[in-house]
Design an enzyme around this catalytic site. Structure first.
Site, PDB file in Angstrom:
ATOM      1  N   HIS A  56      45.304  42.343  52.636  1.00  0.00           N
ATOM      2  CA  HIS A  56      46.356  42.209  51.640  1.00  0.00           C
ATOM      3  C   HIS A  56      46.218  43.292  50.475  1.00  0.00           C
ATOM      4  O   HIS A  56      45.420  43.909  50.672  1.00  0.00           O
ATOM      5  CB  HIS A  56      46.245  40.956  51.123  1.00  0.00           C
ATOM      6  CG  HIS A  56      45.014  40.101  50.384  1.00  0.00           C
ATOM      7  ND1 HIS A  56      43.829  40.342  51.144  1.00  0.00           N
ATOM      8  CD2 HIS A  56      44.912  40.076  49.352  1.00  0.00           C
ATOM      9  CE1 HIS A  56      42.778  39.861  50.256  1.00  0.00           C
ATOM     10  NE2 HIS A  56      43.293  39.816  49.149  1.00  0.00           N
ATOM     11  N   HIS A  58      45.513  43.200  47.125  1.00  0.00           N
ATOM     12  CA  HIS A  58      44.718  43.072  46.072  1.00  0.00           C
ATOM     13  C   HIS A  58      43.932  44.041  45.655  1.00  0.00           C
ATOM     14  O   HIS A  58      43.224  44.841  46.700  1.00  0.00           O
ATOM     15  CB  HIS A  58      44.360  41.709  45.988  1.00  0.00           C
ATOM     16  CG  HIS A  58      45.289  40.578  45.503  1.00  0.00           C
ATOM     17  ND1 HIS A  58      44.800  39.224  45.696  1.00  0.00           N
ATOM     18  CD2 HIS A  58      46.526  40.669  44.979  1.00  0.00           C
ATOM     19  CE1 HIS A  58      45.746  38.353  45.302  1.00  0.00           C
ATOM     20  NE2 HIS A  58      46.782  39.166  45.015  1.00  0.00           N
ATOM     21  N   ASP A  60      40.939  44.300  44.616  1.00  0.00           N
ATOM     22  CA  ASP A  60      39.438  44.142  45.123  1.00  0.00           C
ATOM     23  C   ASP A  60      39.235  43.909  46.673  1.00  0.00           C
ATOM     24  O   ASP A  60      38.279  43.936  47.125  1.00  0.00           O
ATOM     25  CB  ASP A  60      39.065  42.761  44.386  1.00  0.00           C
ATOM     26  CG  ASP A  60      39.554  41.529  44.921  1.00  0.00           C
ATOM     27  OD1 ASP A  60      40.982  41.468  45.148  1.00  0.00           O
ATOM     28  OD2 ASP A  60      38.888  40.438  45.282  1.00  0.00           O
ATOM     29  N   HIS A  61      40.379  44.415  47.162  1.00  0.00           N
ATOM     30  CA  HIS A  61      40.313  44.862  48.653  1.00  0.00           C
ATOM     31  C   HIS A  61      40.671  46.187  49.151  1.00  0.00           C
ATOM     32  O   HIS A  61      40.611  46.669  50.188  1.00  0.00           O
ATOM     33  CB  HIS A  61      41.091  43.661  49.484  1.00  0.00           C
ATOM     34  CG  HIS A  61      40.516  42.339  49.406  1.00  0.00           C
ATOM     35  ND1 HIS A  61      39.895  41.686  50.525  1.00  0.00           N
ATOM     36  CD2 HIS A  61      40.482  41.106  48.395  1.00  0.00           C
ATOM     37  CE1 HIS A  61      39.544  40.462  50.072  1.00  0.00           C
ATOM     38  NE2 HIS A  61      39.775  40.239  48.775  1.00  0.00           N
ATOM     39  N   HIS A 114      48.370  33.369  49.945  1.00  0.00           N
ATOM     40  CA  HIS A 114      47.591  33.816  48.784  1.00  0.00           C
ATOM     41  C   HIS A 114      48.275  34.949  48.348  1.00  0.00           C
ATOM     42  O   HIS A 114      48.440  35.240  47.067  1.00  0.00           O
ATOM     43  CB  HIS A 114      46.155  34.250  49.284  1.00  0.00           C
ATOM     44  CG  HIS A 114      45.290  35.060  48.238  1.00  0.00           C
ATOM     45  ND1 HIS A 114      44.768  34.577  47.222  1.00  0.00           N
ATOM     46  CD2 HIS A 114      44.759  36.296  48.271  1.00  0.00           C
ATOM     47  CE1 HIS A 114      44.139  35.285  46.633  1.00  0.00           C
ATOM     48  NE2 HIS A 114      44.187  36.412  47.230  1.00  0.00           N
ATOM     49  N   ASP A 133      41.449  36.599  52.346  1.00  0.00           N
ATOM     50  CA  ASP A 133      41.274  35.703  51.118  1.00  0.00           C
ATOM     51  C   ASP A 133      42.447  34.416  51.397  1.00  0.00           C
ATOM     52  O   ASP A 133      42.698  33.688  50.704  1.00  0.00           O
ATOM     53  CB  ASP A 133      41.753  36.212  49.897  1.00  0.00           C
ATOM     54  CG  ASP A 133      40.762  37.091  49.308  1.00  0.00           C
ATOM     55  OD1 ASP A 133      39.686  37.229  49.872  1.00  0.00           O
ATOM     56  OD2 ASP A 133      41.167  37.541  48.091  1.00  0.00           O
ATOM     57  N   HIS A 171      35.300  36.617  50.308  1.00  0.00           N
ATOM     58  CA  HIS A 171      34.438  36.457  49.026  1.00  0.00           C
ATOM     59  C   HIS A 171      33.132  35.457  49.578  1.00  0.00           C
ATOM     60  O   HIS A 171      33.213  34.607  50.365  1.00  0.00           O
ATOM     61  CB  HIS A 171      35.331  35.748  47.983  1.00  0.00           C
ATOM     62  CG  HIS A 171      36.220  36.762  47.187  1.00  0.00           C
ATOM     63  ND1 HIS A 171      35.876  37.533  46.235  1.00  0.00           N
ATOM     64  CD2 HIS A 171      37.445  37.267  47.742  1.00  0.00           C
ATOM     65  CE1 HIS A 171      37.125  38.295  45.998  1.00  0.00           C
ATOM     66  NE2 HIS A 171      37.921  37.904  46.913  1.00  0.00           N
TER      67      HIS A 171
END
Length: 255
Positions: A56, A58, A60-61, A114, A133, A171
């Site tokens: 996805h 985001h 942080d990915h 998400h 996530d 995570h």
């Protein structure tokens, strides 16, 4: 020979993971939170990065994608419905598509909730699922772009995977998720056993994943919204599972 995996930490609480085809030598990073830890993992294993499989959009990915692609000339595969929000994409995929990593084959599941276009990569032959996530160990992702019903349906899709499927999530949230889950199912013996196991793993400096789908079905309250005792515990006995899930997720948001 079956797939090999290498798990490592990124950023503050993200997991990175490499998936390697020992026969052909290809290696995929599942997401790329940051470049440095991915490169360290490659040096540790001696593997060569050929692919990045993105779950996805985001940051942080995806934060390490451009640097890794520039260095390794790897192919970036991303969810079709989010590709415009992800850098350096070479190929896009959606529900039912397959992705090859050397001789390994991943099946794509669309698992929105998400984010609106979130996907999961399932290596059926190797019993591996990289769920980003959407699903966590004893948890699930916050519903940000989708609806609770959308997320519940995505979780049902994942719950249908074989019990012996190894689940790799994005995570390290297990201990916090367990603390919440015990407020809903304090008598769940599988959950209590996972609490003790997680405590031991964290104390020893080990990751609490991968988990298995069978373990999650027994202990993850977010996969259990259609269990009558869970519905009763949140005051929704007899109500639709999606409504129960929405209440459980809302309680987690406030926890």
């Amino acid at each position: 020979m079956s797939a090999q995996t290498h798990l490592f930490r990124c950023l503050s609480d993200n997991f990175g993971v490499l998936v390697h085809d020992p026969a052909g030598g290809a290696t995929a990073a599942i997401d790329a939170p940051e470049a440095g830890p991915v490169d360290t993992a490659l040096r540790t294993t001696g593997w060569k990065l050929t692919d990045i499989l993105v779950t996805h959009h985001h940051a942080d990915h995806t934060g390490g994608i451009e640097e890794l692609k520039a260095r390794h000339k790897c192919r970036v595969t991303a969810p079709r419905n989010e590709a415009a929000r992800i850098p350096a994409v070479d190929a896009t995929v959606g529900e039912g598509d397959t992705v090859k990593v050397g001789g390994l084959t991943a099946r794509v599941l669309e698992t929105p909730g998400h984010t609106a276009g979130h996907i999961t990569y399932v290596f059926d032959q190797d019993r591996l699922a990289f769920v980003g996530d959407t699903l966590f160990s004893i948890g699930c992702g916050r519903v940000i772009e989708g609806t609770p019903e959308m997320m519940w349906n995505s979780l049902l899709k994942l719950r249908a995977l074989p019990d012996d499927t190894d689940i790799f999530c994005g995570h390290e949230y297990t201990e916090a998720n367990i603390r919440f889950a015990l407020t809903i199912e304090p008598g769940n013996e599988d959950l209590r056993a996972r609490a003790e196991e997680a405590k031991r793993e964290v104390a020893a400096g080990r990751a609490t994943i991968p988990t298995t789908m069978g373990e999650e079905k027994r202990a993850n309250v977010f996969l259990r919204a259609d269990v009558p005792a869970v519905a009763a515990a949140v005051g929704l006995a007899g109500k639709p599972a999606a409504q129960v899930f929405a209440e459980v997720r809302a309680r987690k948001n406030r926890f």
